[in-house]
Design a protein around this motif. Structure first.
Motif, PDB file in Angstrom:
ATOM      1  N   PRO A  64       0.837  -1.197   0.000  1.00 44.60           N
ATOM      2  CA  PRO A  64       0.000   0.000   0.000  1.00 44.60           C
ATOM      3  C   PRO A  64       0.873   1.250   0.000  1.00 44.60           C
ATOM      4  O   PRO A  64       1.969   1.248   0.561  1.00 44.60           O
ATOM      5  CB  PRO A  64      -0.784  -0.103   1.313  1.00 44.60           C
ATOM      6  N   TYR A 122       0.665   3.988   1.635  1.00 47.27           N
ATOM      7  CA  TYR A 122       0.989   4.552   2.953  1.00 47.27           C
ATOM      8  C   TYR A 122       2.109   3.798   3.659  1.00 47.27           C
ATOM      9  O   TYR A 122       2.717   4.298   4.595  1.00 47.27           O
ATOM     10  CB  TYR A 122      -0.258   4.580   3.850  1.00 47.27           C
ATOM     11  N   ALA A 123       2.372   2.554   3.211  1.00 43.17           N
ATOM     12  CA  ALA A 123       3.393   1.749   3.877  1.00 43.17           C
ATOM     13  C   ALA A 123       4.774   1.948   3.258  1.00 43.17           C
ATOM     14  O   ALA A 123       5.725   1.294   3.655  1.00 43.17           O
ATOM     15  CB  ALA A 123       3.010   0.278   3.840  1.00 43.17           C
ATOM     16  N   THR A 167       0.353   2.649  14.591  1.00 47.25           N
ATOM     17  CA  THR A 167      -0.592   2.496  13.489  1.00 47.25           C
ATOM     18  C   THR A 167      -1.712   1.533  13.855  1.00 47.25           C
ATOM     19  O   THR A 167      -2.510   1.153  13.004  1.00 47.25           O
ATOM     20  CB  THR A 167       0.117   1.971  12.223  1.00 47.25           C
ATOM     21  N   ARG A 227      -4.975  -4.653  15.256  1.00 44.17           N
ATOM     22  CA  ARG A 227      -6.434  -4.812  15.301  1.00 44.17           C
ATOM     23  C   ARG A 227      -6.863  -6.109  14.635  1.00 44.17           C
ATOM     24  O   ARG A 227      -6.209  -6.612  13.729  1.00 44.17           O
ATOM     25  CB  ARG A 227      -7.107  -3.628  14.615  1.00 44.17           C
ATOM     26  N   GLY A 282      -1.465  -9.698   4.969  1.00 43.55           N
ATOM     27  CA  GLY A 282      -1.182  -8.419   4.324  1.00 43.55           C
ATOM     28  C   GLY A 282      -0.918  -7.343   5.358  1.00 43.55           C
ATOM     29  O   GLY A 282      -1.026  -7.570   6.559  1.00 43.55           O
ATOM     30  N   ARG A 341      -4.610  -2.053   7.310  1.00 40.68           N
ATOM     31  CA  ARG A 341      -5.080  -0.807   6.687  1.00 40.68           C
ATOM     32  C   ARG A 341      -4.876   0.356   7.654  1.00 40.68           C
ATOM     33  O   ARG A 341      -4.760   0.170   8.851  1.00 40.68           O
ATOM     34  CB  ARG A 341      -6.539  -0.965   6.309  1.00 40.68           C
ATOM     35  N   PRO A 342      -4.859   1.562   7.107  1.00 43.96           N
ATOM     36  CA  PRO A 342      -4.574   2.717   7.968  1.00 43.96           C
ATOM     37  C   PRO A 342      -5.647   2.895   9.036  1.00 43.96           C
ATOM     38  O   PRO A 342      -6.788   2.513   8.833  1.00 43.96           O
ATOM     39  CB  PRO A 342      -4.593   3.907   7.006  1.00 43.96           C
ATOM     40  N   LEU A 343      -5.260   3.495  10.117  1.00 49.31           N
ATOM     41  CA  LEU A 343      -6.195   3.765  11.218  1.00 49.31           C
ATOM     42  C   LEU A 343      -7.267   4.754  10.767  1.00 49.31           C
ATOM     43  O   LEU A 343      -6.955   5.728  10.080  1.00 49.31           O
ATOM     44  CB  LEU A 343      -5.420   4.372  12.399  1.00 49.31           C
ATOM     45  N   PRO A 403      -4.138   8.284   4.531  1.00 48.97           N
ATOM     46  CA  PRO A 403      -3.245   8.216   3.377  1.00 48.97           C
ATOM     47  C   PRO A 403      -3.867   7.372   2.271  1.00 48.97           C
ATOM     48  O   PRO A 403      -4.779   6.612   2.529  1.00 48.97           O
ATOM     49  CB  PRO A 403      -2.013   7.526   3.957  1.00 48.97           C
ATOM     50  N   PRO A 404      -3.386   7.499   1.029  1.00 51.29           N
ATOM     51  CA  PRO A 404      -3.932   6.690  -0.063  1.00 51.29           C
ATOM     52  C   PRO A 404      -3.704   5.207   0.221  1.00 51.29           C
ATOM     53  O   PRO A 404      -2.648   4.825   0.699  1.00 51.29           O
ATOM     54  CB  PRO A 404      -3.118   7.127  -1.277  1.00 51.29           C
ATOM     55  N   GLU A 405      -4.703   4.416  -0.115  1.00 52.13           N
ATOM     56  CA  GLU A 405      -4.559   2.982   0.117  1.00 52.13           C
ATOM     57  C   GLU A 405      -4.214   2.238  -1.165  1.00 52.13           C
ATOM     58  O   GLU A 405      -4.131   1.016  -1.173  1.00 52.13           O
ATOM     59  CB  GLU A 405      -5.851   2.432   0.728  1.00 52.13           C
ATOM     60  N   THR A 406      -4.013   3.001  -2.202  1.00 54.90           N
ATOM     61  CA  THR A 406      -3.625   2.416  -3.474  1.00 54.90           C
ATOM     62  C   THR A 406      -2.386   1.539  -3.321  1.00 54.90           C
ATOM     63  O   THR A 406      -1.463   1.899  -2.597  1.00 54.90           O
ATOM     64  CB  THR A 406      -3.253   3.556  -4.445  1.00 54.90           C
ATOM     65  N   HIS A 407      -2.382   0.410  -4.004  1.00 53.64           N
ATOM     66  CA  HIS A 407      -1.173  -0.417  -3.974  1.00 53.64           C
ATOM     67  C   HIS A 407      -0.180   0.062  -5.006  1.00 53.64           C
ATOM     68  O   HIS A 407      -0.531   0.322  -6.145  1.00 53.64           O
ATOM     69  CB  HIS A 407      -1.530  -1.880  -4.212  1.00 53.64           C
ATOM     70  N   TYR A 454       0.216   8.065  14.155  1.00 51.48           N
ATOM     71  CA  TYR A 454       0.372   7.392  12.861  1.00 51.48           C
ATOM     72  C   TYR A 454       0.637   8.397  11.743  1.00 51.48           C
ATOM     73  O   TYR A 454       1.157   8.055  10.707  1.00 51.48           O
ATOM     74  CB  TYR A 454      -0.852   6.537  12.542  1.00 51.48           C
ATOM     75  N   TYR A 462       2.817   7.019   8.458  1.00 48.27           N
ATOM     76  CA  TYR A 462       2.355   6.762   7.092  1.00 48.27           C
ATOM     77  C   TYR A 462       3.030   7.686   6.100  1.00 48.27           C
ATOM     78  O   TYR A 462       3.389   8.812   6.413  1.00 48.27           O
ATOM     79  CB  TYR A 462       0.849   6.972   6.979  1.00 48.27           C
ATOM     80  N   ARG A 463       3.131   7.173   4.890  1.00 44.11           N
ATOM     81  CA  ARG A 463       3.578   8.053   3.823  1.00 44.11           C
ATOM     82  C   ARG A 463       2.359   8.726   3.211  1.00 44.11           C
ATOM     83  O   ARG A 463       1.397   8.057   2.838  1.00 44.11           O
ATOM     84  CB  ARG A 463       4.317   7.246   2.758  1.00 44.11           C
ATOM     85  N   ARG A 490      -5.959  -6.663   2.388  1.00 48.65           N
ATOM     86  CA  ARG A 490      -7.250  -6.255   2.934  1.00 48.65           C
ATOM     87  C   ARG A 490      -7.092  -4.910   3.593  1.00 48.65           C
ATOM     88  O   ARG A 490      -6.223  -4.749   4.396  1.00 48.65           O
ATOM     89  CB  ARG A 490      -7.725  -7.246   3.985  1.00 48.65           C
TER      90      ARG A 490
END
Ligand code: HEM
Lengths: 217, 318
Positions: free
Chosen positions: A49, A51-52, A119, A123, A212, A215-217, B18-22, B294, B298-299, B318
């Protein structure tokens, strides 16, 4: 979600060196080529993702790298023996890298912990992986103690008896540990705890792959 | 709380997340970080080395601190040595192991007077032996300087030059400890103990060295005992195990943390909190979301940065 969202073709084509050079330039493509080869391909999968894509998300991987280096240098040290690592200049150097990579291991482990916590990545079902990671951390602290006892210098002598008198004579330890005994300490440090840690880390990484990135908070 | 499904689409800009796009992951950073870290480790290892203080041997300690050695042998006889508190490790009686056993083994070397002293001691009743040894222990206390230890655990050694002046009903105890000191200083005691447990040859030596006050006194001097935050320090080395900070706080500051049981229970409690409470208990679980740290992790896209989705990604996450 199905693949093939862009005109440029299948995911495999996207992974090709040429395609990557076009996207990110030569240097970066060269550096990352290991991630698209052999064992790593399956380990990292193909995408993360957006953000990661931060250094914070590299901390677990760097911790793992430190574990690998600790294992390699540790096997060499154990192979060549305490006399070598305490007196030979090369042995002392290797011992020093073992010491400092252990420092680095804990340093990056703490950063990894901070990022996972900040983060909220524990959860849902990922709590299981928090449990596995946390257990690894606690074991690492024990590994550290037995490493100190197995060092074979003055500190080993002192701490073995000191920790013994306080901790290991407690009834609930059932006299399982004899920290005053260098041989036992070395066996626990080299052959027992690291094997369990390795299994836990493997499970940890497998779960990251299966679940995976959270997902972001 | 997560709201929308992970869409491999352009960022909408409507949420603060942040964008969740892969995208293609930053794998290229790993070799660089790894190389940089390994270089740092090698340089630091070359420059700073690692803690490596030579071991004590019984002979060197007994020569440096003969008074403390006499005290150790006496306390092994009267049952107050540290090794008596830990017979699980010693696996035998410390008086036999460290004093009477070696003296018997080296009898031919030590001569008739020592044999006679051993025989006299062994033929005496338990109460008689205890009385002799305790009396000598007390007498040694009168020639021990006060308060030289410093920390709460420091123990001082008797002044060896005055050992010969002590008088009292000590039976053969002074002769036994004097002969034991001779064995210790000559290296014979360590050789004896080393041979006793093949495969665990350093074990008994270490246990004896801890009966001697010198080791604990050295530790006090170096700031290594518990009340000195010794858990986080290394002798003669600036960097210690800083990651033991929490156990050290437990040990030094929390009630009962200095006892074995208290220390273990506190540690267990914190471990359980960390493993179970932090990620599961409602108020704690949601803390990171409220703290919003966070945002530093995050980026987020830079201004005008386009987020290019990775083709085919999304089905695996997910
Ligand atoms: C030897 C120690 C450890 C190693 C080698 C390790 C390695 C990793 C790696 C490589 C990842 C992938 C993502 C990333 O690097 O940030 C990860 C994720 C994770 N780790 Fe660890 N870890 C360790 C210890 C821990 C500890 C102590 C915890 C927490 C108690 C923990 C909890 C997690 C969780 C919950 C994830 C999933 C995060 C997500 O989905 O975003 N790990 N770990």
């Amino acid at each position: 979600m199905d693949g093939n969202m862009t005109v440029s073709g299948s995911a495999t084509d996207q992974d090709s060196y040429k395609a990557r050079v076009a996207e990110h330039g030569r240097l970066r493509s060269l550096l990352e080529s290991f991630a698209y080869s052999g064992p790593y391909r399956a380990m990292f999968k193909r995408a993360a993702p957006f953000y990661a894509e931060s250094y914070w998300y590299c901390m677990g991987g760097i911790t793992f790298l430190m574990f690998v280096y600790l294992t390699v240098s540790g096997i060499l040290l154990a192979w060549l023996g305490p006399f070598w690592w305490l007196t030979d200049p090369v042995g002392q150097f290797l011992k020093a890298t073992h010491y400092w990579s252990a420092q680095a291991f804990f340093f990056f482990l703490v950063l990894h912990l901070v990022r996972v916590w900040a983060t909220g990545s524990y959860r849902g079902r990922r709590w299981v992986n928090w449990l596995i990671g946390g257990t690894t951390l606690l074991l690492a602290l024990g590994e550290n103690l037995f490493g100190l006892l197995a060092r074979g210098d003055w500190e080993s002598q002192f701490v073995s008896m000191h920790s013994d008198n306080m901790l290991f004579i407690q009834p609930f330890f059932l006299n399982l540990f004899k920290p005053g005994d260098f041989t036992t300490d070395l066996a626990i440090h080299v052959a027992v705890i690291p094997v369990v840690m390795f299994g836990l880390i493997l499970a940890h990484l497998t779960l990251v792959r299966l679940q995976g990135i959270a997902r972001p908070l | 709380m997560t709201s929308q499904p992970a869409m491999a689409s352009e960022r909408t800009g409507e949420t603060s997340g942040p964008p969740e796009t892969h995208v293609r992951h930053a794998f290229w950073k790993y070799p660089l970080i790894a190389a940089a870290i390994l270089v740092v480790i090698v340089v630091v290892a070359l420059v700073a080395g690692s803690p490596n203080w030579p071991r004590d041997s019984i002979a060197t300690v007994a020569k440096q601190d003969p008074g403390g050695s006499v005290l150790a042998f006496t306390q092994e006889l009267d049952g107050t040595s540290s090794s008596w508190g830990n017979t699980g490790e010693v696996n035998s009686r410390p008086d036999q192991l460290f004093v009477l056993g070696p003296l018997t083994a080296y009898e031919p070397l030590l001569g008739a007077p020592v044999s006679a002293a051993v025989a006299m001691y062994e033929q005496a009743s338990d109460a008689q032996r205890q009385a002799w040894a305790s009396a000598y222990d007390d007498a040694l206390g009168t020639i021990t300087p006060e308060g030289s230890g410093g920390g709460m655990e420091g123990a001082a050694s008797p002044d060896y030059s005055k050992v010969g002046t002590l008088t009292g009903d000590f039976g053969p105890v002074p002769a036994l400890t004097a002969a034991s000191l001779q064995l210790a200083q000559g290296g014979y005691l360590q050789m004896y103990l080393t041979a006793l447990r093949p495969g665990h040859s350093l074990h008994l030596t270490t246990i004896w060295l801890y009966d001697e006050p010198a080791m604990l006194n050295t530790a006090v001097d170096q700031g290594l005992t518990d009340d000195q935050w010794g858990m986080m320090k290394e002798r003669g080395f600036a960097v210690g195990p800083w990651y033991l900070a929490l156990p050290a706080v437990i040990h030094v500051l929390l009630p009962g943390g200095a006892t074995g049981i208290g220390f273990t229970l506190w540690n267990l409690g914190f471990a359980l909190l960390f493993l179970f409470a932090v990620p599961l208990v409602p108020g704690l679980r949601g803390l990171p979301k409220r703290l919003r740290l966070y945002r530093l992790v995050y980026r987020y896209p830079l201004r005008d940065e386009r987020v290019t989705p990775y083709p085919g990604a999304g089905e695996e996450a997910r």
